[in-house]
Motif scaffolding. Structure first.
Motif, PDB file in Angstrom:
ATOM      1  N   ALA A 110       2.715 -26.964   6.757  1.00 26.86           N
ATOM      2  CA  ALA A 110       2.260 -27.798   5.639  1.00 26.86           C
ATOM      3  C   ALA A 110       0.779 -28.102   5.762  1.00 26.86           C
ATOM      4  N   GLY A 111       0.086 -27.986   4.654  1.00 28.96           N
ATOM      5  CA  GLY A 111      -1.343 -28.271   4.648  1.00 28.96           C
ATOM      6  C   GLY A 111      -2.205 -27.040   4.818  1.00 28.96           C
ATOM      7  N   SER A 112      -1.563 -25.901   5.150  1.00 27.94           N
ATOM      8  CA  SER A 112      -2.315 -24.652   5.271  1.00 27.94           C
ATOM      9  C   SER A 112      -1.729 -23.614   4.323  1.00 27.94           C
ATOM     10  N   VAL A 113      -2.502 -22.569   4.052  1.00 24.41           N
ATOM     11  CA  VAL A 113      -2.064 -21.516   3.130  1.00 24.41           C
ATOM     12  C   VAL A 113      -2.303 -20.145   3.739  1.00 24.41           C
ATOM     13  N   VAL A 114      -1.520 -19.168   3.278  1.00 27.28           N
ATOM     14  CA  VAL A 114      -1.664 -17.787   3.753  1.00 27.28           C
ATOM     15  C   VAL A 114      -2.915 -17.159   3.142  1.00 27.28           C
ATOM     16  N   THR A 115      -3.763 -16.574   3.998  1.00 24.84           N
ATOM     17  CA  THR A 115      -4.898 -15.797   3.484  1.00 24.84           C
ATOM     18  C   THR A 115      -4.737 -14.312   3.764  1.00 24.84           C
ATOM     19  N   GLY A 116      -3.767 -13.953   4.596  1.00 24.71           N
ATOM     20  CA  GLY A 116      -3.502 -12.551   4.909  1.00 24.71           C
ATOM     21  C   GLY A 116      -2.332 -12.479   5.862  1.00 24.71           C
ATOM     22  N   CYS A 117      -1.742 -11.290   5.974  1.00 23.44           N
ATOM     23  CA  CYS A 117      -0.606 -11.108   6.877  1.00 23.44           C
ATOM     24  C   CYS A 117      -0.801  -9.825   7.682  1.00 23.44           C
ATOM     25  N   ALA A 118      -0.203  -9.792   8.860  1.00 21.30           N
ATOM     26  CA  ALA A 118      -0.179  -8.580   9.668  1.00 21.30           C
ATOM     27  C   ALA A 118       1.272  -8.340  10.075  1.00 21.30           C
ATOM     28  N   CYS A 119       1.602  -7.078  10.312  1.00 16.99           N
ATOM     29  CA  CYS A 119       2.991  -6.743  10.590  1.00 16.99           C
ATOM     30  C   CYS A 119       3.076  -5.729  11.716  1.00 16.99           C
ATOM     31  N   GLY A 120       4.223  -5.704  12.358  1.00 17.39           N
ATOM     32  CA  GLY A 120       4.460  -4.735  13.408  1.00 17.39           C
ATOM     33  C   GLY A 120       4.622  -3.324  12.868  1.00 17.39           C
ATOM     34  N   TYR A 121       4.760  -2.333  13.795  1.00 18.78           N
ATOM     35  CA  TYR A 121       4.898  -0.920  13.432  1.00 18.78           C
ATOM     36  C   TYR A 121       3.766  -0.428  12.530  1.00 18.78           C
ATOM     37  N   GLY A 122       2.601  -1.103  12.601  1.00 18.38           N
ATOM     38  CA  GLY A 122       1.448  -0.650  11.823  1.00 18.38           C
ATOM     39  C   GLY A 122       1.571  -0.889  10.335  1.00 18.38           C
ATOM     40  N   CYS A 123       2.582  -1.632   9.931  1.00 21.37           N
ATOM     41  CA  CYS A 123       2.859  -1.800   8.492  1.00 21.37           C
ATOM     42  C   CYS A 123       1.847  -2.716   7.797  1.00 21.37           C
ATOM     43  N   GLY A 124       1.276  -2.231   6.705  1.00 22.05           N
ATOM     44  CA  GLY A 124       0.322  -3.019   5.929  1.00 22.05           C
ATOM     45  C   GLY A 124       0.868  -3.449   4.579  1.00 22.05           C
ATOM     46  N   SER A 125       2.177  -3.321   4.401  1.00 26.68           N
ATOM     47  CA  SER A 125       2.806  -3.721   3.130  1.00 26.68           C
ATOM     48  C   SER A 125       3.486  -5.068   3.292  1.00 26.68           C
ATOM     49  N   TRP A 126       2.976  -6.060   2.577  1.00 27.70           N
ATOM     50  CA  TRP A 126       3.537  -7.402   2.653  1.00 27.70           C
ATOM     51  C   TRP A 126       3.244  -8.122   1.353  1.00 27.70           C
ATOM     52  N   ASP A 127       3.961  -9.204   1.151  1.00 28.70           N
ATOM     53  CA  ASP A 127       3.663 -10.065   0.010  1.00 28.70           C
ATOM     54  C   ASP A 127       3.743 -11.511   0.471  1.00 28.70           C
ATOM     55  N   VAL A 128       3.155 -12.375  -0.350  1.00 27.08           N
ATOM     56  CA  VAL A 128       3.103 -13.795  -0.009  1.00 27.08           C
ATOM     57  C   VAL A 128       4.008 -14.566  -0.965  1.00 27.08           C
ATOM     58  N   GLY A 129       4.873 -15.383  -0.403  1.00 26.26           N
ATOM     59  CA  GLY A 129       5.755 -16.211  -1.233  1.00 26.26           C
ATOM     60  C   GLY A 129       5.268 -17.648  -1.225  1.00 26.26           C
ATOM     61  N   GLY A 130       5.091 -18.210  -2.390  1.00 31.66           N
ATOM     62  CA  GLY A 130       4.797 -19.633  -2.509  1.00 31.66           C
ATOM     63  C   GLY A 130       3.624 -20.145  -1.695  1.00 31.66           C
ATOM     64  N   GLU A 131       2.616 -19.332  -1.528  1.00 25.52           N
ATOM     65  CA  GLU A 131       1.363 -19.722  -0.845  1.00 25.52           C
ATOM     66  C   GLU A 131       1.498 -19.838   0.669  1.00 25.52           C
ATOM     67  N   THR A 132       2.715 -19.934   1.204  1.00 22.79           N
ATOM     68  CA  THR A 132       2.832 -20.241   2.639  1.00 22.79           C
ATOM     69  C   THR A 132       3.681 -19.261   3.452  1.00 22.79           C
ATOM     70  N   THR A 133       4.239 -18.239   2.811  1.00 22.94           N
ATOM     71  CA  THR A 133       5.141 -17.346   3.530  1.00 22.94           C
ATOM     72  C   THR A 133       4.665 -15.899   3.488  1.00 22.94           C
ATOM     73  N   CYS A 134       4.588 -15.267   4.660  1.00 25.79           N
ATOM     74  CA  CYS A 134       4.320 -13.833   4.733  1.00 25.79           C
ATOM     75  C   CYS A 134       5.649 -13.097   4.807  1.00 25.79           C
ATOM     76  N   HIS A 135       5.809 -12.117   3.944  1.00 26.83           N
ATOM     77  CA  HIS A 135       7.033 -11.332   3.894  1.00 26.83           C
ATOM     78  C   HIS A 135       6.714  -9.861   4.145  1.00 26.83           C
ATOM     79  N   TYR A 136       7.247  -9.363   5.241  1.00 29.47           N
ATOM     80  CA  TYR A 136       7.071  -7.987   5.716  1.00 29.47           C
ATOM     81  C   TYR A 136       7.924  -7.058   4.875  1.00 29.47           C
ATOM     82  N   GLN A 137       7.365  -5.927   4.458  1.00 30.23           N
ATOM     83  CA  GLN A 137       8.118  -5.056   3.540  1.00 30.23           C
ATOM     84  C   GLN A 137       8.580  -3.728   4.133  1.00 30.23           C
ATOM     85  N   CYS A 138       8.225  -3.428   5.372  1.00 28.68           N
ATOM     86  CA  CYS A 138       8.576  -2.111   5.916  1.00 28.68           C
ATOM     87  C   CYS A 138       9.921  -2.138   6.654  1.00 28.68           C
TER      88      CYS A 138
END
Lengths: 88, 88, 88
Positions: B46-74
């Protein structure tokens, strides 16, 4: 307008002009820029912080060290870009 | 210095001291930190927001839910890191 | 309370109310949102800046053009998401 009135107005105006955020100062905004290095590390300059990283070979695996360093995690090593932001 | 003068000065100083951003307060800056979870979701507190995400297995596909959640897509699922920022 | 006193108080209060950051204004915070486009480019709207990008096909290679554009670097081209932030 009486003299006392204008003296108080001037005092208030002088005090506000000394504020970083006064009515005449531009509002703060976020400013971001990229720093790209060959190799597995890229650094944001003093006063800015990492908000995200990009890497060569399509690699999306990275971590941030100490708020200012992007560290590429894939092999082989290619290039690393730090997305650096600060308030201006 | 006349007394009226110093009373007005004090009133102005008192008002400015109550400001969040007064001449004596440190300027706001961006502060960022990482939150890593195993699995496909990582959350900024709470009080912070997502500005970017990183994922394992070299995956660069992600989306942000509700300003605060990183969701890995691979696939397969590995780890997810949220880069979280706030003003401090 | 003497009249002069309350006049000075009101003058100070009026000046502070004109400030963007006064004791009664909410503190500034970072607000971020995502913009996704099919293709290799995605754009942050005026007043916001790119803090990170995500791409389809697991691609983590991207660059930022002019503070507001995410440019996908992998082949084949899929989708591109810009993570856009501003102060609100």
């Amino acid at each position: 307008q009486c003299s006392l009135d204008s003296i108080v107005d001037k005092k208030i105006q002088d005090a506000l002009t000394g504020l970083e955020l006064n009515p005449f100062a531009p509002a703060k905004r976020i400013s971001c820029f990229s720093v790209t290095n060959s190799g597995k590390l890229s650094f944001c300059p003093a006063g800015s912080v990492v908000t995200g990283c990009a890497c060569g070979y399509g690699c999306g695996s990275w971590d941030v060290g100490g708020e200012t360093t992007c560290h590429y995690q894939c092999n082989p090593v290619d290039w690393t870009t730090a997305c650096c932001c600060r308030l201006t």
